[in-house]
Design an enzyme around this catalytic site. Sequence first.
Site, short mmCIF file in Angstrom:
data_model
loop_
_atom_site.label_atom_id
_atom_site.label_comp_id
_atom_site.label_asym_id
_atom_site.label_seq_id
_atom_site.Cartn_x
_atom_site.Cartn_y
_atom_site.Cartn_z
N ASP A 1 -10.70 -4.06 -4.27
CA ASP A 1 -10.03 -3.04 -3.44
C ASP A 1 -10.72 -1.69 -3.63
O ASP A 1 -10.81 -1.19 -4.76
CB ASP A 1 -8.54 -2.95 -3.83
N HIS B 1 -8.41 -4.60 0.04
CA HIS B 1 -7.10 -3.98 0.25
C HIS B 1 -6.19 -4.88 1.10
O HIS B 1 -4.97 -4.71 1.09
CB HIS B 1 -7.30 -2.61 0.91
N SER C 1 0.83 -1.20 0.00
CA SER C 1 0.00 0.00 0.00
C SER C 1 0.87 1.26 0.00
O SER C 1 1.59 1.48 -0.98
CB SER C 1 -0.95 -0.08 1.20
C1 MLT Z 1 -1.43 5.83 -0.14
O1 MLT Z 1 -1.78 6.79 0.48
O2 MLT Z 1 -0.25 5.55 -0.41
C2 MLT Z 1 -2.53 4.96 -0.61
O3 MLT Z 1 -3.72 5.67 -0.65
C3 MLT Z 1 -2.70 3.75 0.21
C4 MLT Z 1 -2.76 3.99 1.67
O4 MLT Z 1 -1.73 4.05 2.28
O5 MLT Z 1 -3.86 4.10 2.24
#
Ligand code: MLT
Length: 203
Positions: A156, A187, A106
């Site tokens: 997701d 996610h 992520s």
């Molecule tokens: C980010 O902010 O890099 C993406 O939206 C994923 C997350 O960290 O929630």
Amino acid sequence: MTAGLNFIHQFIPGSSDRTLLVLHGTGGDENEFLPLGREMDPAAALLSPRGQVSENGHLRFFRRLAEGIFDLEDLKRRTDDLADFIGAAARHYGFDVSKLVAVGYSNGANIAASVLLQRPGILRTAIMLRAMAPFEPEPLPDLSGVRAWIAGGKQDVVIAPGETQRLADLLSSAGAEVTAQFFNGGHELTNFELVRAQRWLER
Ligand code: MLT
């Protein structure tokens, strides 16, 4: 302290010449994915930095203005900071950067993608779990020789599969060898995809 070694981090030596750069997601820390890294490669050294941005107490690698909308100035600066940290850590711990494999989830996957695009030559192999294109470089860097494995979740709602595909397309256009796979789920990571990632790494 070695100059540039300025992220709080964990470094766990390994018994092979590979090092996994483990990058946590929003709300995680440098300890979160050590077990995942160890499972992915029992012999590799593990280098796991802690993101330096706090979003209401949740650690991240760069600021965002809203979900999926990034502060591009901050992203640029933090990407350089992480790239410099990698070089400093390689000198300090004596590992070979050419054998470094980024494994990010992520927000950690997004900063890995940003290092690939902004500082080509630092990462040659990256596993990016639930990633998106952090920005679109103009012109594209030359990423020939880079191998990337990207996993998206078909359901997701944080990073839509189309966003993950956009990253795969961007890296491919830059010359990287990209494998993108989409799994049933949201996610959260699944064991199934981690096993797939591990197999890809062993190729
Ligand atoms: C980010 O902010 O890099 C993406 O939206 C994923 C997350 O960290 O929630």
